[in-house]
Design an enzyme around this catalytic site. Structure first.
Site, PDB file in Angstrom:
ATOM      1  N   ARG A  62      88.569   8.254 -32.936  1.00  0.00           N
ATOM      2  CA  ARG A  62      88.723   9.507 -33.690  1.00  0.00           C
ATOM      3  C   ARG A  62      88.574   9.335 -35.203  1.00  0.00           C
ATOM      4  O   ARG A  62      89.012  10.200 -35.965  1.00  0.00           O
ATOM      5  CB  ARG A  62      90.092  10.143 -33.403  1.00  0.00           C
ATOM      6  CG  ARG A  62      90.532  10.177 -31.956  1.00  0.00           C
ATOM      7  CD  ARG A  62      89.606  10.975 -31.085  1.00  0.00           C
ATOM      8  NE  ARG A  62      90.179  11.220 -29.760  1.00  0.00           N
ATOM      9  CZ  ARG A  62      89.481  11.660 -28.723  1.00  0.00           C
ATOM     10  NH1 ARG A  62      88.181  11.877 -28.845  1.00  0.00           N
ATOM     11  NH2 ARG A  62      90.053  11.875 -27.559  1.00  0.00           N
ATOM     12  N   ASN A  92      81.625   9.868 -31.078  1.00  0.00           N
ATOM     13  CA  ASN A  92      81.983  11.282 -31.182  1.00  0.00           C
ATOM     14  C   ASN A  92      83.121  11.472 -32.184  1.00  0.00           C
ATOM     15  O   ASN A  92      84.252  11.789 -31.842  1.00  0.00           O
ATOM     16  CB  ASN A  92      82.321  11.890 -29.820  1.00  0.00           C
ATOM     17  CG  ASN A  92      83.491  11.216 -29.137  1.00  0.00           C
ATOM     18  OD1 ASN A  92      83.809  10.047 -29.390  1.00  0.00           O
ATOM     19  ND2 ASN A  92      84.164  11.957 -28.259  1.00  0.00           N
ATOM     20  N   HIS A 177      77.288   9.878 -20.802  1.00  0.00           N
ATOM     21  CA  HIS A 177      78.314  10.782 -20.293  1.00  0.00           C
ATOM     22  C   HIS A 177      77.594  11.752 -19.369  1.00  0.00           C
ATOM     23  O   HIS A 177      76.826  12.602 -19.818  1.00  0.00           O
ATOM     24  CB  HIS A 177      78.979  11.518 -21.462  1.00  0.00           C
ATOM     25  CG  HIS A 177      79.948  12.582 -21.066  1.00  0.00           C
ATOM     26  ND1 HIS A 177      81.307  12.433 -21.225  1.00  0.00           N
ATOM     27  CD2 HIS A 177      79.771  13.812 -20.532  1.00  0.00           C
ATOM     28  CE1 HIS A 177      81.922  13.521 -20.814  1.00  0.00           C
ATOM     29  NE2 HIS A 177      81.006  14.379 -20.385  1.00  0.00           N
ATOM     30  N   ASP A 303      88.123   4.474 -21.170  1.00  0.00           N
ATOM     31  CA  ASP A 303      87.886   5.801 -21.743  1.00  0.00           C
ATOM     32  C   ASP A 303      89.143   6.266 -22.491  1.00  0.00           C
ATOM     33  O   ASP A 303      89.571   7.417 -22.369  1.00  0.00           O
ATOM     34  CB  ASP A 303      87.485   6.805 -20.661  1.00  0.00           C
ATOM     35  CG  ASP A 303      86.941   8.112 -21.241  1.00  0.00           C
ATOM     36  OD1 ASP A 303      86.715   8.183 -22.466  1.00  0.00           O
ATOM     37  OD2 ASP A 303      86.765   9.074 -20.465  1.00  0.00           O
ATOM     38  N   GLY A 322      91.351  14.518 -21.782  1.00  0.00           N
ATOM     39  CA  GLY A 322      91.481  13.129 -22.192  1.00  0.00           C
ATOM     40  C   GLY A 322      92.826  12.504 -21.873  1.00  0.00           C
ATOM     41  O   GLY A 322      93.855  13.175 -21.823  1.00  0.00           O
TER      42      GLY A 322
END
Length: 427
Positions: A62, A92, A177, A303, A322
């Protein structure tokens, strides 16, 4: 300073042997019966196992952009707490590192802030959801480990074909993905009886397998190293098994939560069970286990996807997808599968260290050899423990495994010969 790990059960050549491990100048200097000297700090690890540092090819840190969820430093602390010494971080983030300057900045930031080794993915397409390709060779030259739009599937076949052709020339993996948005139908959990019972919209298993089938056909044509992220359905396992039989250059991973949990375990609207891909059926779970055992599935990757507590408090419809995984993966899998004789301990180490390092060509990772950098994990398999929220080093506490009784506690983690994590009380 020299460190002697004394009286451990050490992973060597797909077996565990009684041995000591000497760390000197940040490297493994010797493995065997070693006489202590005054120059050594001796750590008695009697009854504990010593493995290569675990390797995770799929984490989300993040950073930059959403550091209230996690940052490089907190994510790396969590990795070390779980016995991981090498991870691959997804792209991401905000902003997405579309260009060379951005990816170089991320790699340098990772180096400065992390206590474990971080390899960085670049995106497949600009901003993850566009059809504009990036400069793959330049990204490889900058040091990325592969390319992924994780969080978003590449929707157009033509875009994927062009990306595969160019990425194949770099020799790096394209980690996909797998998700056809047109088949998602705003779902929030696996489509089926339980979703209907809870009044929640379902995600079809074909949302994954239909796009995977397309990608495998294109991978066969382009010869790219195609890596299927977080495989979750029995159809996907069978497609990959068939593709491997036909010589397609495909590898894949399974996440711990898809091995450990199924959708019928969701008994209320609890978003700690909301993840993407969603928890599937017992039949899917059985196929994933079989896929690991027969070699169809190559590795386990967490993940690790941290979110704030507030983002997980609004039920399935409004919460983020998540689940965290770095700090629970080894222990939960050991407890569920090794202690119940489904997997062997050496198989688990192979899937969580040896295979990911080898298949992703991660330098110096996944081995315990003399003269290698000392990336080492030490686990206590004998004493049960519980992880409560205060024990987590990740900012994210979003996992249903909180307060679960587990075996396989991380005692020590060394990264390049330095202690990155130490259980309180280890001397």
């Amino acid at each position: 300073m020299q460190i002697l790990l004394q009286n451990g059960h050490v992973y060597q050549n797909e077996a565990f042997v009684n041995a000591d491990v000497l760390i000197k100048d940040n490297k493994i200097a010797a493995i065997g019966k070693i006489k202590p000297s005054s120059e050594m700090k001796v750590i008695d690890i009697t009854g504990k196992i010593v493995t290569p540092g675990l390797v995770d090819v799929h984490v989300h840190y993040r950073d930059p952009g959403q550091t209230y969820k996690e940052n490089v430093h907190s994510g790396s602390l969590a990795a070390a707490h779980g016995g991981f010494t090498t991870v691959c971080a997804m792209a991401n983030v905000e902003p997405v590192p579309n260009g060379l300057n951005e990816i170089k900045s991320m790699i340098e930031h990772n180096r400065k802030e992390s206590i474990v080794h971080i390899f960085q993915y670049a995106p497949i397409t600009e901003d993850l959801t566009s059809d504009k390709l990036i400069d793959y060779q330049a990204m490889k030259n900058a040091g990325v480990c592969g390319f992924s739009n994780d969080g978003h599937g590449v929707q157009k076949g033509g875009t994927m074909f062009q990306a595969m052709k160019h990425i194949q020339k770099t020799g790096l993996p394209l980690a996909e993905h797998i998700e056809d948005d047109s088949l998602k139908f705003d779902g929030v959990m696996n489509a089926g009886e339980n979703a209907e019972k809870l009044g929640l919209s379902g995600i079809l298993s074909e949302c994954e397998s239909a796009q995977l089938a397309r990608d495998l056909v294109l991978a066969a044509r382009t010869k790219v190293h195609y890596h299927a992220c977080h495989v979750s359905t029995k159809e996907s396992v069978e497609l990959i098994r068939l593709a491997k039989q036909h010589g397609v250059n495909v590898t894949c991973e399974v996440a711990p939560h898809h091995l450990l949990l199924t959708d019928d375990m969701i008994t209320k609207d609890d978003a700690y069970f909301k993840m993407n891909p969603p928890l599937r059926t017992k039949e899917d779970q059985a196929a994933l286990i079989e896929g690991l055992l027969d070699g169809t599935i190559d590795m386990i990757a967490t993940d690790h996807a941290p979110h704030s507590k507030e983002e997980k408090q609004h039920g399935f419809k409004n919460a983020c997808f998540g689940i965290t995984g770095s700090e629970t993966a080894f222990a939960s899998l050991y407890t569920k599968f090794v202690k119940n004789n489904v997997f062997t301990l050496t198989q688990l180490v192979n899937w969580m260290a040896i295979k990911p390092a080898s298949l992703f060509n991660l330098k110096d990772a996944g081995m315990l050899r003399i003269s290698d950098q000392a990336d080492i994990a030490v686990f206590d398999l004998n004493h049960p423990f519980e992880l409560n929220e205060n024990d987590f080093l990740s900012k994210g506490k979003n996992t249903p495994f909180v307060n679960t009784k587990l075996f396989g506690k991380t005692v020590l983690t060394f990264v390049s010969g330095k202690i990155a994590y130490s259980e309180e009380g280890v001397k």
